[in-house]
Design a protein around this motif. Structure first.
Motif, PDB file in Angstrom:
ATOM      1  N   GLU A  47      10.735   4.621   0.997  1.00 29.55           N
ATOM      2  CA  GLU A  47      10.517   5.633   2.024  1.00 29.55           C
ATOM      3  C   GLU A  47      10.665   5.069   3.439  1.00 29.55           C
ATOM      4  O   GLU A  47      10.897   5.817   4.390  1.00 29.55           O
ATOM      5  CB  GLU A  47       9.141   6.285   1.853  1.00 29.55           C
ATOM      6  CG  GLU A  47       7.964   5.333   1.964  1.00 29.55           C
ATOM      7  CD  GLU A  47       7.613   4.626   0.663  1.00 29.55           C
ATOM      8  OE1 GLU A  47       6.530   4.024   0.602  1.00 29.55           O
ATOM      9  OE2 GLU A  47       8.434   4.673  -0.284  1.00 29.55           O
ATOM     10  N   ARG A  48      10.579   3.755   3.572  1.00 25.62           N
ATOM     11  CA  ARG A  48      10.798   3.112   4.865  1.00 25.62           C
ATOM     12  C   ARG A  48      12.097   2.315   4.893  1.00 25.62           C
ATOM     13  O   ARG A  48      12.394   1.662   5.894  1.00 25.62           O
ATOM     14  CB  ARG A  48       9.626   2.170   5.203  1.00 25.62           C
ATOM     15  CG  ARG A  48       8.281   2.858   5.354  1.00 25.62           C
ATOM     16  CD  ARG A  48       7.251   1.895   5.927  1.00 25.62           C
ATOM     17  NE  ARG A  48       7.581   1.533   7.300  1.00 25.62           N
ATOM     18  CZ  ARG A  48       7.052   0.502   7.967  1.00 25.62           C
ATOM     19  NH1 ARG A  48       6.170  -0.285   7.347  1.00 25.62           N
ATOM     20  NH2 ARG A  48       7.397   0.239   9.201  1.00 25.62           N
TER      21      ARG A  48
ATOM     22  N   THR B 179       0.834  -1.191   0.000  1.00 27.74           N
ATOM     23  CA  THR B 179       0.000   0.000   0.000  1.00 27.74           C
ATOM     24  C   THR B 179       0.876   1.250   0.000  1.00 27.74           C
ATOM     25  O   THR B 179       2.064   1.192   0.338  1.00 27.74           O
ATOM     26  CB  THR B 179      -0.923   0.011   1.223  1.00 27.74           C
ATOM     27  OG1 THR B 179      -0.135  -0.190   2.412  1.00 27.74           O
ATOM     28  CG2 THR B 179      -1.974  -1.082   1.128  1.00 27.74           C
ATOM     29  N   ALA B 180       0.286   2.386  -0.359  1.00 23.80           N
ATOM     30  CA  ALA B 180       1.053   3.620  -0.515  1.00 23.80           C
ATOM     31  C   ALA B 180       1.729   4.059   0.771  1.00 23.80           C
ATOM     32  O   ALA B 180       2.812   4.663   0.733  1.00 23.80           O
ATOM     33  CB  ALA B 180       0.142   4.731  -1.035  1.00 23.80           C
ATOM     34  N   ASP B 181       1.140   3.742   1.929  1.00 29.58           N
ATOM     35  CA  ASP B 181       1.762   4.134   3.192  1.00 29.58           C
ATOM     36  C   ASP B 181       2.880   3.181   3.607  1.00 29.58           C
ATOM     37  O   ASP B 181       3.556   3.418   4.606  1.00 29.58           O
ATOM     38  CB  ASP B 181       0.723   4.258   4.307  1.00 29.58           C
ATOM     39  CG  ASP B 181       0.006   2.944   4.612  1.00 29.58           C
ATOM     40  OD1 ASP B 181       0.387   1.888   4.038  1.00 29.58           O
ATOM     41  OD2 ASP B 181      -0.939   2.964   5.418  1.00 29.58           O
TER      42      ASP B 181
ATOM     43  N   GLY C 289      -2.605   3.506  -3.751  1.00 30.35           N
ATOM     44  CA  GLY C 289      -3.106   4.035  -2.495  1.00 30.35           C
ATOM     45  C   GLY C 289      -3.365   2.910  -1.513  1.00 30.35           C
ATOM     46  O   GLY C 289      -2.490   2.077  -1.247  1.00 30.35           O
ATOM     47  N   GLY C 290      -4.593   2.846  -0.995  1.00 35.66           N
ATOM     48  CA  GLY C 290      -4.977   1.776  -0.076  1.00 35.66           C
ATOM     49  C   GLY C 290      -5.797   0.706  -0.739  1.00 35.66           C
ATOM     50  O   GLY C 290      -6.532  -0.033  -0.080  1.00 35.66           O
TER      51      GLY C 290
ATOM     52  N   MET D 104       2.717   0.256   4.869  1.00 37.93           N
ATOM     53  CA  MET D 104       2.440  -0.478   6.101  1.00 37.93           C
ATOM     54  C   MET D 104       1.813  -1.851   5.876  1.00 37.93           C
ATOM     55  O   MET D 104       1.739  -2.653   6.797  1.00 37.93           O
ATOM     56  CB  MET D 104       1.513   0.348   7.012  1.00 37.93           C
ATOM     57  CG  MET D 104       2.105   1.660   7.466  1.00 37.93           C
ATOM     58  SD  MET D 104       3.596   1.416   8.480  1.00 37.93           S
ATOM     59  CE  MET D 104       4.123   3.121   8.701  1.00 37.93           C
TER      60      MET D 104
ATOM     61  N   THR E 169       3.621  -2.764  10.057  1.00 30.86           N
ATOM     62  CA  THR E 169       3.841  -1.547  10.830  1.00 30.86           C
ATOM     63  C   THR E 169       5.164  -1.650  11.568  1.00 30.86           C
ATOM     64  O   THR E 169       5.961  -0.711  11.601  1.00 30.86           O
ATOM     65  CB  THR E 169       2.685  -1.325  11.819  1.00 30.86           C
ATOM     66  OG1 THR E 169       1.446  -1.267  11.092  1.00 30.86           O
ATOM     67  CG2 THR E 169       2.880  -0.039  12.599  1.00 30.86           C
TER      68      THR E 169
END
Length: 711
Positions: free
Chosen positions: A392-393, A50-52, A96-97, A54, A72
């Protein structure tokens, strides 16, 4: 073009490895069975996030679901359940989600069908679906979210027409526009025609893998057609060209249970599978091969078809050096690069290349597309199929498709890796930097030599190349610096143990299997690899032996001691023997070693070595992963090694558990390997332990090689 491996190039590769300032390490392994506990078989094939960053989503074809993982905390992934599908999931791509899922609903090869389903990840709600009119393979979403594209393969029947194309109906590339909310506009679907382009079966293209550039251009591999096509968002062909062929030198082209990289292959068609844009002008192909080819590496192309870089056998050679080479695929496609991912981490463009059969991820610095630099090789589960980067993570994750639980093996896993400042923990053992290319695997026995040197042997997986390896343990990772090929003649060897004879030569123990005319025996081997003496166990022992025989050898005051792996017909339950042969008197004898009681499977011995006043042994079960229970290093006082003559009552020795190595098997955050088989102890009490990777046959290829200090 041809590529030749030289000592200089191997050294150059070894020197290039630290080029990237940081390094990745595996931080967690997630069994797919946690999401599909009721399924007899599950898998992780194509994976997205997903975009976040997580949540991971992967396709699970055997279970007919897509599975989701909460990352997470990437070091502690948690199951989020699954979404059931009326069909076979072939690919997933997140926006996105939400996630787009290619679903194959074909009734047969000649009646292909499928749909693209769109789900909300958090709720599992179906947001929409489009009929694709054929069998979907891969999917990709445009970086700007304006469309999703699907390779409609309409794959061939490998059992029909000699398994070759053409086999109708032909495939195409589907392009489905998305509205401002990311919803599919099915009525506006474009079916881009890619027939008539390839030289091979132009009437029957089989699109395999798609990717979309920042400029919104689509690149697609036609694997069976050995062709590449670039399209715009309207489905118009911008360019197309043959993927071409490669000449290879320094490869193993025979499936003969021997590691010999002296063959040449001419005109090997690339037949690329995975493909990734690395900028708006260049993309990379993973040249897995299918019908006729597979050039065992990767190629960087400009979108006009110009070859910017060809890896040749260099990726395969790097995999060979860390012991992951799958000899069983030598006559086919070698390490079989298949999946790949591209992303930018901390300003560095990076390619993640998967070896399906070597179960390795190669990480390349792609700053200069004409000169990719291999910076890391990372272990995976069995047969990595898909990979997703979350820059990004500082993470990437690999989906591994093979589930061997039905055969008593390990299940499928998703493995997660994180970028950090520490030196990489893998590989632990490599032959990189040696004067010649040294292939190795299936380490089954070890012994400490002069300070800083361990000698090791391989087992009968490499029956065609029994070898004694010299390992320099003063380097990190430890380095195989030499390989002594044993001149075995007509001797059928399954080397499971090695000892020094005190005069610069070796004793090796081989495990017997009378059905294969292989004997439990000790062999005296010179430093040049010549067998000068065979000592086969006597008839009274052969009469009671099973196919679990010698698993180690130690020389103590002129007496050879062999560790018998498991009980033979004359042994009490949960006991085995330490069998002795006096080199001077030529008398045989034995003592009894008490084994632990297994919860499941069996427990036996895997090694014996002398240190001080004790012999140290490996006692282990045959269980893997979460089922593993007994992985012990034990010791027995030398004073108790008082052998009784064969056929009588044998004295029972006293064992002491020195170390439980089960926690050690998890040090790279994978799963517990089953075969702890090598043990070497130096005079100062430094212990080295290794695992046997089964020659990368139904195995991840991962070899753990580590040390600790005796108290």
């Amino acid at each position: 073009m041809s590529f030749r491996i030289t000592a200089a190039s191997i050294v150059a590769f070894a020197a290039a490895m630290p080029a990237f300032a940081q390094s990745f390490d595996r931080v967690a392994s997630f069994p797919t069975a946690l999401n599909s506990p009721e399924a007899e078989e599950s898998s992780a094939e194509i994976i997205t996030a997903t975009a976040d960053g997580m949540t991971l989503i992967y396709s699970d074809s055997p279970a007919g679901v897509i599975g989701m993982i909460d990352i997470t905390d990437p070091t502690d992934p948690q199951p989020m359940g699954e979404i059931g599908l009326d069909g076979e999931p072939t690919a997933v791509s997140a926006l996105g989600g939400t996630v787009f899922v290619g679903v194959n609903t074909s009734e047969s090869f000649v009646e292909p069908s499928g749909r693209l389903a769109h789900y909300v990840v958090a709720t599992g709600e179906l947001a929409g679906e489009c009929d694709l009119g054929g069998q979907p393979d891969s999917t990709a979403v445009a970086p700007d979210g304006s469309f999703v594209t699907v390779a409609i393969e309409n794959e061939r029947d490998e059992d029909a027409g000699d398994g070759r194309v053409p086999q109708m109906p032909a495939g195409w590339v589907a392009i489905i526009p998305l509205d401002a909310d990311g919803m599919m506009q099915c009525d506006a679907q474009i079916r881009a025609d890619v027939t008539g382009l390839a030289e091979i079966a132009p009437e029957d293209p089989e699109p395999e893998f798609v990717d979309v550039s920042e400029a919104g251009e689509i690149v697609v591999t036609l694997q069976e057609n050995n062709h590449i096509v670039v399209l715009n968002a309207a489905g118009e062909v911008l360019s197309h060209f043959s993927a071409g062929a490669v000449d290879l030198e320094g490869v193993d082209a025979l499936d003969d249970n021997a590691l010999s990289f002296t063959d040449s292959l001419t005109g090997v068609v690339r037949e690329p599978d995975g493909i990734q844009w690395i900028d708006t002008d260049h993309f990379v192909t993973a040249n897995e091969g299918d019908m006729d080819g597979g050039s065992r590496g990767f190629t960087v192309f400009r979108k006009d078809g110009t070859v910017v870089h060809e890896s040749g056998p260099s990726f395969e050679h790097a995999v060979i050096q860390i012991g992951h080479y799958p000899d069983g695929r030598s006559d086919a496609k070698g390490v079989e690069p298949e999946g790949m991912e591209f992303a930018v981490f901390n300003g560095t463009p990076m390619l993640f290349l998967l070896s399906e059969r070597g179960s390795v991820t190669g990480v390349y610095d792609m700053t200069d597309p004409a000169n990719p630099v291999l910076v890391q090789l990372l272990p995976s589960g069995i047969s990595p199929e898909g990979v997703v980067a979350i820059p990004e993570r500082g993470l990437f994750a690999v989906a591994n498709e093979v589930d061997l639980r039905g055969d008593g093996g390990i299940g499928a896993h998703v493995m997660i890796y994180e970028l950090g400042e520490d030196a990489p923990s893998y590989p632990m053992l490599t032959s990189a930097g040696a004067e010649e290319l040294i292939g190795w695997g299936a380490i089954s026995g070890m012994v400490a030599g002069e300070p800083g040197t361990v000698y090791a042997v391989n087992d009968s997986f490499y029956v065609g190349s029994p070898t004694i390896y010299t390992i320099d343990v003063t380097q990190s990772p430890a380095r195989i610096t030499d390989a002594i090929a044993i001149d075995f003649g007509d001797v059928n060897m399954d080397m499971e143990g090695i000892a020094l004879d005190g005069e610069g030569n070796f004793w090796v123990a081989t495990e017997g299997n009378l059905e294969n005319e292989r004997y439990n025996a000790f062999y005296h081997v010179t430093a040049a690899g010549e067998i000068v003496r065979e000592i086969r166990i006597p008839e009274e022992l052969e009469a009671v032996q099973t196919n679990s025989g010698f698993e180690g050898v130690a020389l103590i005051d002129g007496v050879l001691w062999g560790a018998q792996q498991r009980p033979w017909a004359d042994d009490a339950e949960n006991t085995t023997k330490l069998i002795s042969f006096n080199l001077e008197t030529e008398e045989w004898g034995a003592v009894v070693y008490p084994l632990e009681t297994p919860e499941t499977g069996w427990i036996g011995l895997s090694e014996i070595t002398l240190h001080g006043d004790h012999v140290y042994l490996i006692e282990r079960d045959n269980q893997i992963g979460e089922a593993a229970r007994v992985k012990h290093i034990t010791r027995v006082p030398v004073a108790e090694l008082q052998p009784a003559p064969l056929g009588g009552e044998y004295p029972v020795v006293t064992k002491e558990v020195v170390r439980d190595v089960l926690p050690d098997l998890l040090q790279t955050n994978g799963y517990a390997q089953d075969k702890v088989e090598g043990l070497a102890i130096f005079e100062d009490g430094t212990v080295w332990v290794s695992t046997d990777n089964d020659g990368v046959d139904d195995h991840s290829g991962e070899t753990l090689f580590w040390s600790f200090q005796l108290n």
